[in-house]
Design a protein around this motif. Structure first.
Motif, PDB file in Angstrom:
ATOM      1  N   ARG A 135      21.678 -28.425 -77.146  1.00 54.88           N
ATOM      2  CA  ARG A 135      20.615 -29.861 -77.285  1.00 54.88           C
ATOM      3  C   ARG A 135      19.814 -29.129 -77.119  1.00 54.88           C
ATOM      4  O   ARG A 135      18.675 -29.908 -77.295  1.00 54.88           O
ATOM      5  N   ARG A 138      18.020 -29.046 -79.859  1.00 52.93           N
ATOM      6  CA  ARG A 138      17.809 -29.782 -81.072  1.00 52.93           C
ATOM      7  C   ARG A 138      16.635 -30.093 -81.273  1.00 52.93           C
ATOM      8  O   ARG A 138      15.817 -30.862 -82.499  1.00 52.93           O
ATOM      9  N   LYS A 155      22.053 -30.748 -84.234  1.00 51.23           N
ATOM     10  CA  LYS A 155      22.284 -31.801 -84.158  1.00 51.23           C
ATOM     11  C   LYS A 155      23.604 -32.803 -84.048  1.00 51.23           C
ATOM     12  O   LYS A 155      23.490 -33.569 -83.359  1.00 51.23           O
TER      13      LYS A 155
END
Ligand SMILES: [Zn+2]
Length: 229
Positions: A135, A138, A155
């Motif tokens: 996460r 990203r 992603k």
């Protein structure tokens, strides 16, 4: 055989060896090579021009850490990792998650500041990502992040496991460990592309001949952006 061919540790001090390796790749019929560039070093403008030339000749540039050595105190896990696998290059391992993200940002920005596109691939030194979540990754702008087991697509959060071979055999022990490790990867019944990871002195080390044989078996070299999902 489909393959993802990368040359690690492209640095101001390894440009001669990288040129030699590219010659070996080209003479084996391999055009698509990914160069893992270490940005945070003393790059001279003519060396940056050389990177541009290589890019023009079909190489893809990827970000590979910042200075490629450990600058903070090592954790216990990091000490173990250094001993068996990474020696002293696993730059991420003693960093806190926020510092890893900052380093990944800084690494990508160097390319943009020097007139290249933001690289789509990031490879942490020694494939050791450290304490960072998919996460959090990203935000760094990379489409693929390579680890020891495969490639992460930040992603989607997907991880694709891919076989890997290496040739950094500067000692008897490493040579034999790599022969076993590579033997398993090469015999695996799979249609997945094989990651062929090359380090700057590999052609002069104990598995140099082996490296040439594997390159000759690579009939289709892919870019990391072409990994079948
Ligand atoms: Zn490296």
């Amino acid at each position: 055989m489909k393959a993802l061919i990368s040359i690690h540790d492209v640095m101001p001090g390894t440009m001669t060896e990288v040129a030699e390796l590219l010659k070996i790749c080209r003479s084996s019929g391999v055009q698509q090579v990914t160069l893992l560039v270490v940005p945070g070093l003393d790059w001279q403008s003519e060396q940056i021009d050389q990177l541009r030339q290589w890019q023009k000749s079909g190489c893809e540039l990827a970000a590979h850490g910042w200075v490629h050595r450990c600058v903070t105190n090592k954790s216990l896990w990091h000490r173990v990792h250094s001993l068996i696998l990474s020696r002293d290059v696993a730059e991420h391992l003693s960093l806190e998650p926020d510092d890893v993200i900052e380093l990944m940002h800084k690494s990508g920005n160097w390319f943009v500041e020097n007139g290249f596109d933001q690289p789509s691939l990031y490879v942490p030194p020694a494939w050791a990502l450290g304490k960072v979540s998919k996460r959090a990754m990203r935000s760094c702008g990379y489409s693929q992040v390579e680890t020891l087991s495969g490639v992460v697509f930040p992603k989607s959060g997907q991880t694709k496991r891919l076989p890997l071979v290496g040739f950094e055999a500067d000692t008897f022990t490493r040579e034999h460990a790599l022969r076993v490790f590579n033997g398993v990867a090469l015999k695996m019944p799979t249609t997945k592309p094989l990651r062929v990871s090359i380090h700057p002195y590999d052609h002069k080390l104990r598995l140099g001949k082996n490296l040439r044989t594997v390159l000759q078996r690579c009939t289709e070299a892919l870019s990391y952006s072409e990994i079948p999902r």
